[in-house]
Design a protein around this motif. Structure first.
Motif, PDB file in Angstrom:
ATOM      1  N   ALA A 133       0.972  -1.123  -0.025  1.00  0.00           N
ATOM      2  CA  ALA A 133       0.137  -0.111  -0.186  1.00  0.00           C
ATOM      3  C   ALA A 133       0.902   1.414   0.092  1.00  0.00           C
ATOM      4  CB  ALA A 133      -0.803  -0.153   1.491  1.00  0.00           C
ATOM      5  N   PRO A 134       0.439   2.425  -0.424  1.00  0.00           N
ATOM      6  CA  PRO A 134       1.064   3.730  -0.317  1.00  0.00           C
ATOM      7  C   PRO A 134       1.026   4.048   1.298  1.00  0.00           C
ATOM      8  CG  PRO A 134      -0.959   4.104  -1.357  1.00  0.00           C
ATOM      9  CD  PRO A 134      -0.983   2.528  -1.302  1.00  0.00           C
ATOM     10  N   VAL A 135       2.315   4.263   1.885  1.00  0.00           N
ATOM     11  CA  VAL A 135       2.113   4.749   3.282  1.00  0.00           C
ATOM     12  C   VAL A 135       3.237   6.037   3.557  1.00  0.00           C
ATOM     13  CG1 VAL A 135       1.683   2.326   4.218  1.00  0.00           C
ATOM     14  CG2 VAL A 135       4.060   3.001   3.761  1.00  0.00           C
ATOM     15  N   MET A 136       3.086   6.413   4.701  1.00  0.00           N
ATOM     16  CA  MET A 136       3.763   7.627   4.858  1.00  0.00           C
ATOM     17  C   MET A 136       4.551   7.623   5.968  1.00  0.00           C
ATOM     18  SD  MET A 136       2.737  11.587   4.874  1.00  0.00           S
ATOM     19  CE  MET A 136       1.415  11.297   6.126  1.00  0.00           C
ATOM     20  N   ALA A 137       5.936   7.829   6.137  1.00  0.00           N
ATOM     21  CA  ALA A 137       6.559   7.693   7.270  1.00  0.00           C
ATOM     22  C   ALA A 137       6.507   8.951   7.935  1.00  0.00           C
ATOM     23  CB  ALA A 137       8.155   7.584   6.959  1.00  0.00           C
ATOM     24  N   ALA A 142       9.677   4.826  11.965  1.00  0.00           N
ATOM     25  CA  ALA A 142       8.673   4.490  11.374  1.00  0.00           C
ATOM     26  C   ALA A 142       8.853   4.261  10.001  1.00  0.00           C
ATOM     27  CB  ALA A 142       7.629   5.561  11.501  1.00  0.00           C
ATOM     28  N   SER A 143      10.222   5.092   9.327  1.00  0.00           N
ATOM     29  CA  SER A 143      10.477   4.741   7.943  1.00  0.00           C
ATOM     30  C   SER A 143      10.920   3.429   7.741  1.00  0.00           C
ATOM     31  CB  SER A 143      11.460   5.725   7.593  1.00  0.00           C
ATOM     32  OG  SER A 143      11.256   7.077   7.666  1.00  0.00           O
ATOM     33  N   VAL A 144      11.684   2.930   8.604  1.00  0.00           N
ATOM     34  CA  VAL A 144      12.303   1.692   8.395  1.00  0.00           C
ATOM     35  C   VAL A 144      11.436   0.330   8.759  1.00  0.00           C
ATOM     36  CG1 VAL A 144      13.538   1.262  10.627  1.00  0.00           C
ATOM     37  CG2 VAL A 144      14.488   0.363   8.243  1.00  0.00           C
ATOM     38  N   SER A 145      10.401   0.554   9.860  1.00  0.00           N
ATOM     39  CA  SER A 145       9.491  -0.273  10.022  1.00  0.00           C
ATOM     40  C   SER A 145       8.435  -0.731   8.691  1.00  0.00           C
ATOM     41  CB  SER A 145       8.696   0.095  11.228  1.00  0.00           C
ATOM     42  OG  SER A 145       7.702   1.036  10.945  1.00  0.00           O
ATOM     43  N   LEU A 146       8.270   0.409   8.091  1.00  0.00           N
ATOM     44  CA  LEU A 146       7.241   0.299   6.873  1.00  0.00           C
ATOM     45  C   LEU A 146       7.982  -0.199   5.745  1.00  0.00           C
ATOM     46  CD1 LEU A 146       5.528   3.848   7.239  1.00  0.00           C
ATOM     47  CD2 LEU A 146       4.674   1.684   7.746  1.00  0.00           C
ATOM     48  N   ILE A 147       9.456   0.019   5.806  1.00  0.00           N
ATOM     49  CA  ILE A 147      10.159  -0.870   4.707  1.00  0.00           C
ATOM     50  C   ILE A 147      10.104  -2.016   4.989  1.00  0.00           C
ATOM     51  CG2 ILE A 147      12.392  -0.916   3.828  1.00  0.00           C
ATOM     52  CD1 ILE A 147      12.935   2.084   4.205  1.00  0.00           C
ATOM     53  N   VAL A 159       6.812   3.937   0.280  1.00  0.00           N
ATOM     54  CA  VAL A 159       6.955   4.623   1.429  1.00  0.00           C
ATOM     55  C   VAL A 159       7.431   6.120   1.315  1.00  0.00           C
ATOM     56  CG1 VAL A 159       8.143   4.623   3.628  1.00  0.00           C
ATOM     57  CG2 VAL A 159       7.849   2.491   2.724  1.00  0.00           C
ATOM     58  N   SER A 160       6.588   7.059   1.533  1.00  0.00           N
ATOM     59  CA  SER A 160       6.780   8.320   1.155  1.00  0.00           C
ATOM     60  C   SER A 160       7.198   9.099   2.634  1.00  0.00           C
ATOM     61  CB  SER A 160       5.692   9.245   0.803  1.00  0.00           C
ATOM     62  OG  SER A 160       4.616   9.070   1.499  1.00  0.00           O
ATOM     63  N   ARG A 161       7.848  10.076   2.419  1.00  0.00           N
ATOM     64  CA  ARG A 161       8.583  10.832   3.345  1.00  0.00           C
ATOM     65  C   ARG A 161       9.760  10.169   4.204  1.00  0.00           C
ATOM     66  NH1 ARG A 161       4.788  13.384   7.347  1.00  0.00           N
ATOM     67  NH2 ARG A 161       6.690  14.323   7.951  1.00  0.00           N
ATOM     68  N   VAL A 162      10.524   9.427   3.306  1.00  0.00           N
ATOM     69  CA  VAL A 162      11.537   8.765   3.744  1.00  0.00           C
ATOM     70  C   VAL A 162      12.879   9.456   4.166  1.00  0.00           C
ATOM     71  CG1 VAL A 162      10.851   6.559   3.101  1.00  0.00           C
ATOM     72  CG2 VAL A 162      12.483   7.943   1.515  1.00  0.00           C
ATOM     73  N   TYR A 163      12.763  10.950   3.797  1.00  0.00           N
ATOM     74  CA  TYR A 163      13.996  11.662   4.507  1.00  0.00           C
ATOM     75  C   TYR A 163      14.460  11.620   5.497  1.00  0.00           C
ATOM     76  CZ  TYR A 163      10.258  14.528   6.100  1.00  0.00           C
ATOM     77  OH  TYR A 163       9.279  15.174   6.790  1.00  0.00           O
ATOM     78  N   HIS A 164      13.505  11.073   6.608  1.00  0.00           N
ATOM     79  CA  HIS A 164      14.018  10.681   7.911  1.00  0.00           C
ATOM     80  C   HIS A 164      15.135   9.567   8.274  1.00  0.00           C
ATOM     81  CE1 HIS A 164      10.552  13.037   9.692  1.00  0.00           C
ATOM     82  NE2 HIS A 164       9.823  12.196   8.697  1.00  0.00           N
ATOM     83  N   LEU A 165      14.976   8.558   7.104  1.00  0.00           N
ATOM     84  CA  LEU A 165      15.636   7.485   6.950  1.00  0.00           C
ATOM     85  C   LEU A 165      17.340   7.553   6.985  1.00  0.00           C
ATOM     86  CD1 LEU A 165      14.945   4.441   6.897  1.00  0.00           C
ATOM     87  CD2 LEU A 165      15.386   4.717   4.145  1.00  0.00           C
TER      88      LEU A 165
END
Length: 189
Positions: A133-137, A142-147, A159-165
């Motif tokens: 699904a399309p998801v947002m970090a 959260a970024s890496v958990s969604l990955i 996964v969008s907004r992965v700049y946190h990663l």
């Protein structure tokens, strides 16, 4: 970094497989390794590092409470939740370190996870399979958990907004694809 190590240990745990995390040591993540063992994930210290294996079938549900070192790290709670989304049974995750640390739960639910959050406690009832699904970090973990959840899901996950990663995981795409993950980083549209 012990949090990066724990995160990469969860890749074969959530997807299945057999991976050695070079240079890893159990003493850095004793409480975390105990939870993996209880879930049915084999963690073995070798002369090269930590060998992590998941056999066939679903992992088992385990309860997790975050604690200061040497307890279960709060910075591995989101990644552990991703694993427990497909566990057999119901797990309870209790966050004792930070408030509002379950912001990834609604995004995992978009992928078909069954999670009920009340304050600092999340009840995760395992499902057979997550769906892409399309998801947002919302933050680094959260970024890496969604990955990780996306790697285990059927279909494509974006996964969008992965700049946190990039603050905590250097070359994550290269490292995960190096052990067989189908992952790529694309420019935001």
């Amino acid at each position: 970094d012990r949090i990066e190590l724990g995160t990469y240990m969860l890749a074969p745990a959530i997807c299945g497989g057999d991976v050695t995390c070079l240079g890893g040591r159990i003493d850095l993540l004793q409480a975390f390794c105990e939870k993996l063992d209880a879930a049915g994930i084999s963690v073995e210290e070798t002369d090269k590092g930590l060998r992590v294996r998941r056999g066939n079938g679903r992992v088992k549900a385990v309860d997790v409470t975050t604690e200061p070192f040497p307890g279960f790290p709060t910075d591995l709670q989101a990644q552990m939740m991703a694993l427990l989304c497909t566990a057999e049974g119901t797990s309870v995750l209790e966050e004792k370190i930070f408030e509002n640390r379950f912001m990834h739960a609604p995004e995992l639910m978009r992928m078909g996870a069954s999670i009920d959050v009340h304050g600092g406690t999340a009840r995760v009832s395992g499902v057979d399979k997550l769906r892409g699904a399309p998801v947002m970090a919302t933050d680094l973990r959260a970024s890496v958990s969604l990955i990780l959840a996306g790697l285990a899901a059927e279909g494509e996950t974006v996964v969008s907004r992965v700049y946190h990663l990039d603050r905590g995981y250097e070359h994550v795409v290269r490292k995960l694809s190096g052990v067989g993950a189908k992952i790529q980083r694309v420019a935001a549209q």
